[in-house]
Design a protein around this motif. Sequence first.
Motif, PDB file in Angstrom:
ATOM      1  N   PRO A 184       0.838  -1.251   0.046  1.00 39.86           N
ATOM      2  CA  PRO A 184       0.035   0.054  -0.066  1.00 39.86           C
ATOM      3  C   PRO A 184       0.851   1.371   0.117  1.00 39.86           C
ATOM      4  CG  PRO A 184       0.030  -0.964   2.285  1.00 39.86           C
ATOM      5  CD  PRO A 184       0.828  -1.972   1.189  1.00 39.86           C
ATOM      6  N   CYS A 185       0.571   2.169  -0.678  1.00 35.62           N
ATOM      7  CA  CYS A 185       1.294   3.256  -0.884  1.00 35.62           C
ATOM      8  C   CYS A 185       0.525   4.652  -1.038  1.00 35.62           C
ATOM      9  CB  CYS A 185       2.357   3.402  -2.091  1.00 35.62           C
ATOM     10  SG  CYS A 185       1.458   3.012  -3.705  1.00 35.62           S
ATOM     11  N   TYR A 186      -0.669   4.527  -0.984  1.00 36.52           N
ATOM     12  CA  TYR A 186      -1.480   5.586  -0.847  1.00 36.52           C
ATOM     13  C   TYR A 186      -2.826   5.155  -0.257  1.00 36.52           C
ATOM     14  CZ  TYR A 186      -4.580   9.544  -2.133  1.00 36.52           C
ATOM     15  OH  TYR A 186      -5.870  10.252  -1.998  1.00 36.52           O
ATOM     16  N   ARG A 187      -3.475   6.324   0.673  1.00 39.33           N
ATOM     17  CA  ARG A 187      -4.865   5.931   0.934  1.00 39.33           C
ATOM     18  C   ARG A 187      -5.698   7.524   1.192  1.00 39.33           C
ATOM     19  NH1 ARG A 187      -3.608   2.070   4.435  1.00 39.33           N
ATOM     20  NH2 ARG A 187      -4.619   0.364   3.185  1.00 39.33           N
ATOM     21  N   VAL A 216       6.784   2.730  -2.409  1.00 36.62           N
ATOM     22  CA  VAL A 216       7.139   1.682  -3.263  1.00 36.62           C
ATOM     23  C   VAL A 216       8.370   1.607  -3.568  1.00 36.62           C
ATOM     24  CG1 VAL A 216       6.529   2.366  -5.485  1.00 36.62           C
ATOM     25  CG2 VAL A 216       6.279  -0.077  -5.045  1.00 36.62           C
ATOM     26  N   LEU A 217       9.050   2.792  -3.878  1.00 36.74           N
ATOM     27  CA  LEU A 217      10.363   3.068  -4.045  1.00 36.74           C
ATOM     28  C   LEU A 217      11.366   2.572  -2.641  1.00 36.74           C
ATOM     29  CD1 LEU A 217      10.891   6.056  -6.364  1.00 36.74           C
ATOM     30  CD2 LEU A 217      11.034   3.482  -6.895  1.00 36.74           C
ATOM     31  N   GLU A 218      10.698   2.904  -1.492  1.00 35.42           N
ATOM     32  CA  GLU A 218      11.514   2.768  -0.365  1.00 35.42           C
ATOM     33  C   GLU A 218      11.298   1.119  -0.026  1.00 35.42           C
ATOM     34  OE1 GLU A 218      12.005   4.908   3.725  1.00 35.42           O
ATOM     35  OE2 GLU A 218       9.819   4.576   3.351  1.00 35.42           O
ATOM     36  N   ALA A 219      10.059   0.622  -0.265  1.00 31.35           N
ATOM     37  CA  ALA A 219      10.473  -0.644  -0.158  1.00 31.35           C
ATOM     38  C   ALA A 219      11.266  -1.470  -1.029  1.00 31.35           C
ATOM     39  CB  ALA A 219       8.835  -1.148  -0.347  1.00 31.35           C
ATOM     40  N   ALA A 220      11.722  -0.905  -2.111  1.00 28.86           N
ATOM     41  CA  ALA A 220      12.643  -1.557  -3.203  1.00 28.86           C
ATOM     42  C   ALA A 220      13.949  -1.245  -2.858  1.00 28.86           C
ATOM     43  CB  ALA A 220      12.362  -0.965  -4.640  1.00 28.86           C
ATOM     44  N   GLY A 221      14.115  -0.352  -1.639  1.00 35.02           N
ATOM     45  CA  GLY A 221      15.485  -0.031  -1.195  1.00 35.02           C
ATOM     46  C   GLY A 221      16.097   1.258  -1.907  1.00 35.02           C
ATOM     47  N   LEU A 222      15.038   1.808  -2.471  1.00 33.50           N
ATOM     48  CA  LEU A 222      15.424   3.098  -3.041  1.00 33.50           C
ATOM     49  C   LEU A 222      14.718   4.220  -2.437  1.00 33.50           C
ATOM     50  CD1 LEU A 222      15.108   1.878  -6.741  1.00 33.50           C
ATOM     51  CD2 LEU A 222      17.177   2.277  -5.601  1.00 33.50           C
ATOM     52  N   SER A 223      15.172   4.630  -1.118  1.00 34.44           N
ATOM     53  CA  SER A 223      14.376   5.571  -0.367  1.00 34.44           C
ATOM     54  C   SER A 223      14.780   6.752  -0.855  1.00 34.44           C
ATOM     55  CB  SER A 223      14.774   5.597   1.077  1.00 34.44           C
ATOM     56  OG  SER A 223      16.234   5.947   1.398  1.00 34.44           O
ATOM     57  N   PRO A 224      13.884   7.934  -0.608  1.00 37.15           N
ATOM     58  CA  PRO A 224      14.058   9.337  -0.915  1.00 37.15           C
ATOM     59  C   PRO A 224      15.842   9.828  -0.395  1.00 37.15           C
ATOM     60  CG  PRO A 224      11.912   9.196  -0.251  1.00 37.15           C
ATOM     61  CD  PRO A 224      12.510   7.914   0.051  1.00 37.15           C
ATOM     62  N   ALA A 225      15.870   9.410   0.869  1.00 31.15           N
ATOM     63  CA  ALA A 225      17.158   9.732   1.494  1.00 31.15           C
ATOM     64  C   ALA A 225      18.525   9.170   0.660  1.00 31.15           C
ATOM     65  CB  ALA A 225      17.479   9.246   2.946  1.00 31.15           C
ATOM     66  N   ALA A 226      18.516   7.907   0.245  1.00 29.23           N
ATOM     67  CA  ALA A 226      19.297   7.198  -0.518  1.00 29.23           C
ATOM     68  C   ALA A 226      19.629   7.852  -1.962  1.00 29.23           C
ATOM     69  CB  ALA A 226      18.887   5.742  -0.436  1.00 29.23           C
ATOM     70  N   LEU A 227      18.409   8.097  -2.657  1.00 27.01           N
ATOM     71  CA  LEU A 227      18.418   8.573  -3.793  1.00 27.01           C
ATOM     72  C   LEU A 227      19.015  10.011  -3.742  1.00 27.01           C
ATOM     73  CD1 LEU A 227      15.097   7.552  -5.065  1.00 27.01           C
ATOM     74  CD2 LEU A 227      17.455   6.498  -6.039  1.00 27.01           C
ATOM     75  N   GLU A 228      18.837  10.863  -2.644  1.00 27.28           N
ATOM     76  CA  GLU A 228      19.177  12.215  -2.336  1.00 27.28           C
ATOM     77  C   GLU A 228      20.818  12.241  -2.395  1.00 27.28           C
ATOM     78  OE1 GLU A 228      18.449  16.288   0.058  1.00 27.28           O
ATOM     79  OE2 GLU A 228      17.568  14.491   0.581  1.00 27.28           O
ATOM     80  N   ALA A 229      21.079  11.184  -1.669  1.00 26.28           N
ATOM     81  CA  ALA A 229      22.679  11.054  -1.201  1.00 26.28           C
ATOM     82  C   ALA A 229      23.496  10.543  -2.395  1.00 26.28           C
ATOM     83  CB  ALA A 229      22.671  10.106  -0.056  1.00 26.28           C
ATOM     84  N   ALA A 230      22.759   9.810  -3.512  1.00 26.68           N
ATOM     85  CA  ALA A 230      23.454   9.652  -4.744  1.00 26.68           C
ATOM     86  C   ALA A 230      23.181  10.690  -5.684  1.00 26.68           C
ATOM     87  CB  ALA A 230      22.747   8.277  -5.109  1.00 26.68           C
ATOM     88  N   GLY A 231      22.457  11.807  -5.567  1.00 24.48           N
ATOM     89  CA  GLY A 231      22.386  12.663  -6.508  1.00 24.48           C
ATOM     90  C   GLY A 231      21.409  12.391  -7.518  1.00 24.48           C
TER      91      GLY A 231
END
Length: 302
Positions: free
Chosen positions: A5-8, A38-53
């Motif tokens: 679930p990603c929106y309610r 859903v990206l966070e559940a796939a290991g691609l959290s907003p924080a991780a993506l921001e750190a990777a630019g």
Amino acid sequence: MALVPCYRGSANAWECDENDHLNVRFYLAKANQGLPFVLEAAGLSPAALEAAGLRPRIRAQHVRFLREARPATPLTVHAGLVEAEGAQLKLYAEVRHSLGGEVLATLLTELIFADAAGDGQPVSPSPDAPRTGVPEHGAPRGIDAAGRPLRPDHGSIGAMGFVEIGRGSVAASECDAAGEMEPFQYVGRMSDSVVNLLAHFQTGEELSRRSHGAEGGALVELRVAWHSPLRAGSLFTIQSGIAAVGRKTQNFVHLFFDEGSRACVATARAVAVAMDLRTRRAIDLPEARRRRIEEKLLRLPR
């Protein structure tokens, strides 16, 4: 099929249009709000993506509209990862009735992860990512999702039969934190403008039936491809036409042009039906209207 679930939320009355159902733009808006989950559940959290630019950018979305969402319908979006290849991820989502679980719409979303230059960079989803196939009710049906989207030169569209149905400038409120127009806003602008295309084929009496709530329309399928972003303040036009018509269906093509560069920045194909708003059912197109449409069908390159 592993979906998270990603929106309610719900179908607000102000999100519903003259057809008294959730306008198409808000299916995309709600599903896209859930993408970070859903990206966070796939290991691609907003924080991780921001750190990777990197930041996720939607390149295309295919939507099937299966049932109406009327005002106050409770909604939940579930999504999962279909595939990951290089810089691109494909996600599958279902917009469901929160109580009965009926699937109201499905979305296939193609994402890239763009660096500061806008180029896609490869990512590696977690082995624990929620993975899913695409069920039959969510697969493309009347629109080819594999073909290359039409992206013509501005100077060629008149000969193809396109007409301008929309014109405006992008408001800052339509844009994301990076200043780019949000994907659902393109769909909203097309929805707001399509009556200007219908006016080329419908009589005054037929248009009156629409404005007085007797007849409306509904999309059953949509695919949008974004080629380059419009930004706050951008001037744009929407050029549209009908590529094919059947007993009940009309196949629309919409092109967004940046009026500054004259580049086609987004392409949409849509399948729609006319609808009796009293019975809530699709109806046959009047024979005379269908003939008028056939006389002005788009002349697209093969």
